[in-house]
Design a protein around this motif. Sequence first.
Motif, PDB file in Angstrom:
ATOM      1  N   LEU A 183       0.831  -1.210   0.000  1.00 44.82           N
ATOM      2  CA  LEU A 183       0.000   0.000   0.000  1.00 44.82           C
ATOM      3  C   LEU A 183       0.863   1.258   0.000  1.00 44.82           C
ATOM      4  O   LEU A 183       1.804   1.386   0.784  1.00 44.82           O
ATOM      5  N   SER A 184       0.505   2.222  -0.874  1.00 50.45           N
ATOM      6  CA  SER A 184       1.290   3.453  -0.973  1.00 50.45           C
ATOM      7  C   SER A 184       0.462   4.718  -0.842  1.00 50.45           C
ATOM      8  O   SER A 184       1.016   5.816  -0.745  1.00 50.45           O
ATOM      9  N   SER A 185      -0.869   4.636  -0.827  1.00 50.97           N
ATOM     10  CA  SER A 185      -1.702   5.817  -0.583  1.00 50.97           C
ATOM     11  C   SER A 185      -3.134   5.396  -0.296  1.00 50.97           C
ATOM     12  O   SER A 185      -3.550   4.282  -0.619  1.00 50.97           O
ATOM     13  N   TYR A 186      -3.869   6.318   0.329  1.00 52.59           N
ATOM     14  CA  TYR A 186      -5.304   6.163   0.596  1.00 52.59           C
ATOM     15  C   TYR A 186      -5.910   7.522   0.311  1.00 52.59           C
ATOM     16  O   TYR A 186      -5.559   8.519   0.942  1.00 52.59           O
ATOM     17  N   GLN A 187      -6.815   7.587  -0.672  1.00 51.50           N
ATOM     18  CA  GLN A 187      -7.322   8.879  -1.120  1.00 51.50           C
ATOM     19  C   GLN A 187      -8.832   8.828  -1.329  1.00 51.50           C
ATOM     20  O   GLN A 187      -9.347   7.931  -2.014  1.00 51.50           O
ATOM     21  N   TRP A 188      -9.534   9.807  -0.732  1.00 48.97           N
ATOM     22  CA  TRP A 188     -10.973   9.921  -0.919  1.00 48.97           C
ATOM     23  C   TRP A 188     -11.269  10.533  -2.286  1.00 48.97           C
ATOM     24  O   TRP A 188     -10.492  11.367  -2.788  1.00 48.97           O
ATOM     25  N   LEU A 189     -12.386  10.152  -2.882  1.00 54.16           N
ATOM     26  CA  LEU A 189     -12.820  10.727  -4.150  1.00 54.16           C
ATOM     27  C   LEU A 189     -13.871  11.798  -3.890  1.00 54.16           C
ATOM     28  O   LEU A 189     -14.826  11.572  -3.139  1.00 54.16           O
ATOM     29  N   ASP A 190     -13.691  12.961  -4.508  1.00 50.74           N
ATOM     30  CA  ASP A 190     -14.633  14.071  -4.375  1.00 50.74           C
ATOM     31  C   ASP A 190     -15.706  13.996  -5.451  1.00 50.74           C
ATOM     32  O   ASP A 190     -15.581  13.276  -6.448  1.00 50.74           O
ATOM     33  N   ALA A 191     -16.747  14.784  -5.271  1.00 49.84           N
ATOM     34  CA  ALA A 191     -17.830  14.825  -6.258  1.00 49.84           C
ATOM     35  C   ALA A 191     -17.372  15.458  -7.572  1.00 49.84           C
ATOM     36  O   ALA A 191     -17.806  15.047  -8.653  1.00 49.84           O
ATOM     37  N   GLU A 192     -16.495  16.445  -7.486  1.00 51.78           N
ATOM     38  CA  GLU A 192     -15.973  17.095  -8.686  1.00 51.78           C
ATOM     39  C   GLU A 192     -14.755  16.348  -9.198  1.00 51.78           C
ATOM     40  O   GLU A 192     -13.866  15.994  -8.418  1.00 51.78           O
ATOM     41  N   PRO A 193     -14.693  16.090 -10.514  1.00 53.60           N
ATOM     42  CA  PRO A 193     -13.530  15.390 -11.063  1.00 53.60           C
ATOM     43  C   PRO A 193     -12.235  16.130 -10.752  1.00 53.60           C
ATOM     44  O   PRO A 193     -12.172  17.362 -10.801  1.00 53.60           O
ATOM     45  N   GLY A 194     -11.222  15.381 -10.386  1.00 49.00           N
ATOM     46  CA  GLY A 194      -9.946  15.990 -10.058  1.00 49.00           C
ATOM     47  C   GLY A 194      -8.816  14.990 -10.122  1.00 49.00           C
ATOM     48  O   GLY A 194      -9.025  13.778 -10.287  1.00 49.00           O
ATOM     49  N   ARG A 195      -7.606  15.513 -10.001  1.00 45.18           N
ATOM     50  CA  ARG A 195      -6.420  14.680 -10.045  1.00 45.18           C
ATOM     51  C   ARG A 195      -6.122  14.097  -8.664  1.00 45.18           C
ATOM     52  O   ARG A 195      -6.476  14.678  -7.642  1.00 45.18           O
ATOM     53  N   LEU A 196      -5.449  12.958  -8.656  1.00 46.60           N
ATOM     54  CA  LEU A 196      -5.010  12.321  -7.422  1.00 46.60           C
ATOM     55  C   LEU A 196      -3.497  12.149  -7.445  1.00 46.60           C
ATOM     56  O   LEU A 196      -2.846  12.381  -8.468  1.00 46.60           O
ATOM     57  N   GLU A 197      -2.954  11.757  -6.310  1.00 46.95           N
ATOM     58  CA  GLU A 197      -1.529  11.487  -6.236  1.00 46.95           C
ATOM     59  C   GLU A 197      -1.217  10.094  -6.769  1.00 46.95           C
ATOM     60  O   GLU A 197      -2.016   9.174  -6.639  1.00 46.95           O
ATOM     61  N   LEU A 198      -0.074   9.958  -7.396  1.00 46.81           N
ATOM     62  CA  LEU A 198       0.516   8.684  -7.816  1.00 46.81           C
ATOM     63  C   LEU A 198      -0.108   8.064  -9.052  1.00 46.81           C
ATOM     64  O   LEU A 198       0.469   7.133  -9.622  1.00 46.81           O
TER      65      LEU A 198
ATOM     66  N   ARG B 164     -18.250   6.462   1.830  1.00 43.19           N
ATOM     67  CA  ARG B 164     -17.510   7.274   0.868  1.00 43.19           C
ATOM     68  C   ARG B 164     -16.627   6.385  -0.010  1.00 43.19           C
ATOM     69  O   ARG B 164     -16.100   5.373   0.441  1.00 43.19           O
ATOM     70  N   TYR B 165     -16.485   6.804  -1.272  1.00 43.88           N
ATOM     71  CA  TYR B 165     -15.589   6.096  -2.183  1.00 43.88           C
ATOM     72  C   TYR B 165     -14.148   6.549  -1.960  1.00 43.88           C
ATOM     73  O   TYR B 165     -13.880   7.723  -1.705  1.00 43.88           O
ATOM     74  N   MET B 166     -13.249   5.599  -2.055  1.00 47.41           N
ATOM     75  CA  MET B 166     -11.828   5.877  -1.924  1.00 47.41           C
ATOM     76  C   MET B 166     -11.053   5.000  -2.894  1.00 47.41           C
ATOM     77  O   MET B 166     -11.580   4.029  -3.444  1.00 47.41           O
ATOM     78  N   ILE B 167      -9.793   5.370  -3.096  1.00 51.96           N
ATOM     79  CA  ILE B 167      -8.871   4.463  -3.779  1.00 51.96           C
ATOM     80  C   ILE B 167      -7.665   4.238  -2.881  1.00 51.96           C
ATOM     81  O   ILE B 167      -7.309   5.091  -2.064  1.00 51.96           O
ATOM     82  N   ARG B 168      -7.087   3.070  -2.998  1.00 54.47           N
ATOM     83  CA  ARG B 168      -5.775   2.789  -2.431  1.00 54.47           C
ATOM     84  C   ARG B 168      -4.877   2.354  -3.565  1.00 54.47           C
ATOM     85  O   ARG B 168      -5.285   1.567  -4.417  1.00 54.47           O
ATOM     86  N   THR B 169      -3.662   2.889  -3.582  1.00 60.52           N
ATOM     87  CA  THR B 169      -2.688   2.443  -4.566  1.00 60.52           C
ATOM     88  C   THR B 169      -1.792   1.387  -3.941  1.00 60.52           C
ATOM     89  O   THR B 169      -1.436   1.454  -2.766  1.00 60.52           O
ATOM     90  N   ARG B 170      -1.438   0.406  -4.747  1.00 56.58           N
ATOM     91  CA  ARG B 170      -0.580  -0.698  -4.302  1.00 56.58           C
ATOM     92  C   ARG B 170       0.590  -0.808  -5.280  1.00 56.58           C
ATOM     93  O   ARG B 170       0.378  -0.933  -6.490  1.00 56.58           O
ATOM     94  N   GLU B 171       1.810  -0.726  -4.746  1.00 52.74           N
ATOM     95  CA  GLU B 171       3.015  -0.724  -5.562  1.00 52.74           C
ATOM     96  C   GLU B 171       3.729  -2.075  -5.463  1.00 52.74           C
ATOM     97  O   GLU B 171       4.110  -2.499  -4.362  1.00 52.74           O
ATOM     98  N   ALA B 172       3.933  -2.712  -6.592  1.00 49.74           N
ATOM     99  CA  ALA B 172       4.582  -4.024  -6.601  1.00 49.74           C
ATOM    100  C   ALA B 172       6.017  -3.966  -6.104  1.00 49.74           C
ATOM    101  O   ALA B 172       6.572  -4.987  -5.682  1.00 49.74           O
ATOM    102  N   THR B 173       6.634  -2.767  -6.135  1.00 52.36           N
ATOM    103  CA  THR B 173       8.023  -2.623  -5.695  1.00 52.36           C
ATOM    104  C   THR B 173       8.133  -1.738  -4.457  1.00 52.36           C
ATOM    105  O   THR B 173       9.181  -1.142  -4.212  1.00 52.36           O
ATOM    106  N   HIS B 174       7.080  -1.641  -3.655  1.00 54.37           N
ATOM    107  CA  HIS B 174       7.129  -0.778  -2.477  1.00 54.37           C
ATOM    108  C   HIS B 174       8.208  -1.273  -1.510  1.00 54.37           C
ATOM    109  O   HIS B 174       8.356  -2.485  -1.292  1.00 54.37           O
ATOM    110  N   PRO B 175       8.979  -0.345  -0.899  1.00 53.43           N
ATOM    111  CA  PRO B 175      10.050  -0.762   0.016  1.00 53.43           C
ATOM    112  C   PRO B 175       9.578  -1.628   1.177  1.00 53.43           C
ATOM    113  O   PRO B 175      10.326  -2.494   1.652  1.00 53.43           O
TER     114      PRO B 175
END
Length: 246
Positions: A15-30, A92-103
């Motif tokens: 796991l490398s991030s946890y980000q909530w999704l807003d009602a307005e379209p927008g950019r996320l990290e990673l 609430r909707y969220m995304i989590r990113t998962r990195e195959a090479t996370h330290p």
Amino acid sequence: MRDEGLAVPFGWLSLSSYQWLDAEPGRLELVPGEWSANAEGAKVTCGPSDRFTSPDGDPVSGTLSQSLNEGESMHFVRHGQTLVELGVRGGRYMIRTREATHPRLTGFLGVPVFDYDPSFVVPGRYTAFPVPKVVPIDTFRPDTTLHTELVGEVEFELDGNTRTLAASQNADGSLSVAFRDGTNGVQTAGWRFVTVQAPDPEGSLTIDFNRTLNFPMAFSPYAVCPAPVPGNRLDVQVRAGELQPQ
């Protein structure tokens, strides 16, 4: 088996991030794309240059939509070595990113544990509630509250005193008991859990605290893990089971 299960490519250690999704379209990290969510579901709009693929590796572009229920998660899209998990937590909707090479994954050397102690294998008795209780509970994330279904109580003796802990039930009939104890924050994570085999018809069972496990929050700050109900606190040090990972 425990260490192997944690060290899978897109498991809890990745796991490398946890980000909530807003009602307005927008950019996320990673990850690229324009992300948003409302009562009807979540969506991301991406173009060919964003190089998104399905979890199976097929190229995707345009607007992808998905609706989930509370508590559900799914592998949504991939971006190179990043897998994007979509889920609903606390309404609430969220995304989590998962990195195959996370330290945390590539440097994982196993989960430390206390030495086995037979004094932490104790007989107990299970008493079912007349009706299961659905109660709100805190989580590892201060911005998220969940609900859990408690089916009964487990009573046992530890350190010369009778203790009682509320339990939930797993699909196979076994019981899951989340608890706090005197080792938390010193040798162990903020709380842990132990799985107990289903009681016999008379309610008898055995609790082996040497099998106490960490929740995913012990391995990553991006986990959402249910906290024990307030009464599930032991005023002794349960020096058994998994320690806080280094």
